[in-house]
Every structure is written in structure tokens, then in C-alpha cells.
Design a protein around this motif. Sequence first.
Motif, PDB file in Angstrom:
ATOM      1  N   TRP A   1      13.970 -18.835  29.004  1.00 27.88           N
ATOM      2  CA  TRP A   1      13.968 -18.799  27.543  1.00 27.88           C
ATOM      3  C   TRP A   1      13.018 -19.840  26.981  1.00 27.88           C
ATOM      4  O   TRP A   1      13.065 -21.013  27.368  1.00 27.88           O
TER       5      TRP A   1
ATOM      6  N   ILE B   1      16.332 -17.975  20.353  1.00 20.25           N
ATOM      7  CA  ILE B   1      16.959 -17.748  19.045  1.00 20.25           C
ATOM      8  C   ILE B   1      17.256 -16.258  18.860  1.00 20.25           C
ATOM      9  O   ILE B   1      18.351 -15.873  18.443  1.00 20.25           O
ATOM     10  N   ALA B   2      16.281 -15.409  19.221  1.00 20.46           N
ATOM     11  CA  ALA B   2      16.473 -13.960  19.088  1.00 20.46           C
ATOM     12  C   ALA B   2      17.694 -13.492  19.878  1.00 20.46           C
ATOM     13  O   ALA B   2      18.413 -12.582  19.459  1.00 20.46           O
ATOM     14  N   SER B   3      17.952 -14.140  21.024  1.00 19.51           N
ATOM     15  CA  SER B   3      19.051 -13.730  21.901  1.00 19.51           C
ATOM     16  C   SER B   3      20.427 -14.014  21.309  1.00 19.51           C
ATOM     17  O   SER B   3      21.443 -13.602  21.881  1.00 19.51           O
ATOM     18  N   LEU B   4      20.477 -14.706  20.171  1.00 21.30           N
ATOM     19  CA  LEU B   4      21.765 -14.897  19.481  1.00 21.30           C
ATOM     20  C   LEU B   4      22.416 -13.550  19.174  1.00 21.30           C
ATOM     21  O   LEU B   4      23.640 -13.449  19.131  1.00 21.30           O
ATOM     22  N   VAL B   5      21.604 -12.516  18.969  1.00 26.84           N
ATOM     23  CA  VAL B   5      22.176 -11.199  18.647  1.00 26.84           C
ATOM     24  C   VAL B   5      22.938 -10.612  19.840  1.00 26.84           C
ATOM     25  O   VAL B   5      23.694  -9.660  19.676  1.00 26.84           O
ATOM     26  N   TYR B   6      22.757 -11.168  21.048  1.00 23.08           N
ATOM     27  CA  TYR B   6      23.484 -10.653  22.214  1.00 23.08           C
ATOM     28  C   TYR B   6      24.908 -11.229  22.278  1.00 23.08           C
ATOM     29  O   TYR B   6      25.668 -10.892  23.181  1.00 23.08           O
TER      30      TYR B   6
ATOM     31  N   ASP C   1      26.428 -14.150  23.068  1.00 33.36           N
ATOM     32  CA  ASP C   1      26.916 -14.745  24.306  1.00 33.36           C
ATOM     33  C   ASP C   1      26.835 -16.267  24.163  1.00 33.36           C
ATOM     34  O   ASP C   1      25.858 -16.784  23.627  1.00 33.36           O
TER      35      ASP C   1
ATOM     36  N   THR D   1      26.234 -18.551  26.269  1.00 29.08           N
ATOM     37  CA  THR D   1      25.119 -19.167  26.998  1.00 29.08           C
ATOM     38  C   THR D   1      23.969 -19.505  26.046  1.00 29.08           C
ATOM     39  O   THR D   1      23.366 -20.568  26.135  1.00 29.08           O
ATOM     40  N   VAL D   2      23.686 -18.584  25.133  1.00 34.85           N
ATOM     41  CA  VAL D   2      22.602 -18.774  24.169  1.00 34.85           C
ATOM     42  C   VAL D   2      22.902 -19.977  23.268  1.00 34.85           C
ATOM     43  O   VAL D   2      22.026 -20.785  22.972  1.00 34.85           O
TER      44      VAL D   2
ATOM     45  N   TYR E   1      24.837 -22.622  23.925  1.00 30.03           N
ATOM     46  CA  TYR E   1      24.674 -23.869  24.686  1.00 30.03           C
ATOM     47  C   TYR E   1      23.196 -24.250  24.771  1.00 30.03           C
ATOM     48  O   TYR E   1      22.807 -25.391  24.571  1.00 30.03           O
ATOM     49  N   PHE E   2      22.376 -23.252  25.096  1.00 31.20           N
ATOM     50  CA  PHE E   2      20.940 -23.497  25.241  1.00 31.20           C
ATOM     51  C   PHE E   2      20.344 -24.007  23.932  1.00 31.20           C
ATOM     52  O   PHE E   2      19.618 -25.002  23.911  1.00 31.20           O
TER      53      PHE E   2
ATOM     54  N   LEU F   1      16.191 -12.441  13.922  1.00 30.40           N
ATOM     55  CA  LEU F   1      17.438 -11.869  14.440  1.00 30.40           C
ATOM     56  C   LEU F   1      17.549 -10.389  14.057  1.00 30.40           C
ATOM     57  O   LEU F   1      17.917  -9.545  14.880  1.00 30.40           O
TER      58      LEU F   1
ATOM     59  N   THR G   1      15.181  -8.235  16.192  1.00 31.38           N
ATOM     60  CA  THR G   1      15.684  -8.068  17.556  1.00 31.38           C
ATOM     61  C   THR G   1      16.837  -7.065  17.570  1.00 31.38           C
ATOM     62  O   THR G   1      16.892  -6.170  18.415  1.00 31.38           O
TER      63      THR G   1
ATOM     64  N   ILE H   1      21.850 -24.626  32.123  1.00 33.44           N
ATOM     65  CA  ILE H   1      21.429 -24.063  30.829  1.00 33.44           C
ATOM     66  C   ILE H   1      21.141 -25.193  29.833  1.00 33.44           C
ATOM     67  O   ILE H   1      20.119 -25.184  29.139  1.00 33.44           O
TER      68      ILE H   1
ATOM     69  N   GLY I   1      17.612 -26.115  28.133  1.00 37.47           N
ATOM     70  CA  GLY I   1      17.492 -26.105  26.678  1.00 37.47           C
ATOM     71  C   GLY I   1      16.975 -27.434  26.158  1.00 37.47           C
ATOM     72  O   GLY I   1      16.109 -27.485  25.285  1.00 37.47           O
TER      73      GLY I   1
END
Lengths: 137, 135
Positions: free
Chosen positions: A104, A110-115, A117, A119-120, A122-123, B56, B59, B81, B85
Amino acid sequence: MLQFKTSIVGLSSGVLFGLGLAVSGMTDTQKVKGFLDVFGNWDITLAFVMASALLITIPSFYFIQKRKAPLCNLEFSVPKNNKTDNKLIFGAALFGIGWGMVGWCPGPAIASLVYLDLTVVYFLLAMFVGMAIANKV
Amino acid sequence: MNEYLMAVVGGILIGLSALILLLFNGRIAGISGIAWRSWQSSVEQKWQWLFIIGLLLGTWLAHSQLNITVPQLPDNNVGWIVLAGFLVGFGAKLGSGCTSGHGICGIGRLSKRSFIATSIFMSTGILSVFLSHFI
């Protein structure tokens, strides 16, 4: 009025960026790691993302920067610094290490926030802490 | 659609995003910079927040309307992670940019600094993936 226009542009630009990231495969961390796995099972697909994006930005930026001002804002604000210093080298080096660890970089993360989860989250929290600390350096 | 074609189409969309942001707002589409400044109080905040919301939305639209497959999320432990990050955030801020700011926009402006930064983070990214095979 100025702020209204720049806001609409910001939103539109963001939508295009998000579409681009998801369509191209940049939000797929396995694919990103495959792209960086040059000495292993190299997946060259994502090189086409950068190449086609540059095919748009290089010629268009050349002409846009000849303008006196942007269309909806008072002035251009682009980095003027042209010196290669230790901050740039050290920062880019650490950035690459982190990028390769998970796959990432800031946009796709940031885009992966829509998934939806954790993990995103925390990252991203760690990313903003990193930025805040670097800001003090 | 073929994955190479998707990569090209996605890259064009990203390029167009950067084009309109520079042409209309006079600003660089560097995501780390936009994300950072969206937290700072300034008159610029508004479009930067809307850019993030748009990111967002775009996506989400790609997956829900264009049927793009949702990728599998990383399965690393939380410590890994968080470290990744942190390095990404620290490095992007210290090095004044990330993949988009240096790789797409900076090289787009033919900036020497961005050529150097991009070469460095691609190299250490490759090194990072190479070394992670042994962990």
C-alpha cells in the motif's frame, strides 16, 4: 464562489483518481507486491498504469504550466525546490521499504477504506503518526 | 477486460485526475500531501477533503458499478502493518511526496527531485519485497 469551484474540481479529481486506482489494480496489494518482485515472480502489469498516466501528465503539464493562472484558483502552487537533499533521499528510501512490506502507498491505502477492513485503519493511523513525526524533523 | 488494458485505462484516469486538478485548481495531485493538509486548518482544506471523499466514491463506484473484483486484503500481522504504515507516512512526508506526487505529477513536471525520489523508492520497494521472501 472560488471555494465552491475548487471544491467541485477537488471532488471530480478525487472520483477519477479512485476509479483509476480500482480499475488499474493498484488497490490490490498482491499485484503491487508482484510488480515490485522483480527478482522473483515479476508481474509487470502495473508498469502500464504509470506509463499511461505519464502519457497524460507530461504533455498536458507542459502546456498548463505555461498559463499565468489556473482556471478556478488564484495561482499555481507547485514545488519550487529543485535541490536533492538528504531528506528527499532518506524519505524516499523509507517510503519504498514500507510500500514493499504491504503493497500500500497512501492513495490505494485511503481508497481501500471502502473495503471496510480494520487492517486499512491500522495502516492509515500509523501512516498519519509517521507523517506527524516527520513533520517535526 | 484484459488486465493490461485495465492498467492502461486506470492509468489514463489517474492522469486525467492530475490534469484537471492542476488546470483548474493549480494544485498537484499528490495523495500524501492532500491527505496531510486535509487535517491542517487552512482555506485549502475544503477541496482536499472533497478530493478524499471523491477518492473513496470513485473506488466504490468501480467495484459496485463497473464490477471490478474486490482485491484480497493483506494478511500480515498487525505489527507488520503498523510498521509499514509508519514508514510510508514518515517517508512520504520527509521525502515530500509519494507514488502519485513524485511518480505521476513530479515526473509529469519533469522535476529532477521527483525522478530521483521515484528511482529511490522503486529500488527500495523492490529490495523490500525481495528481502520479505526470506522472512
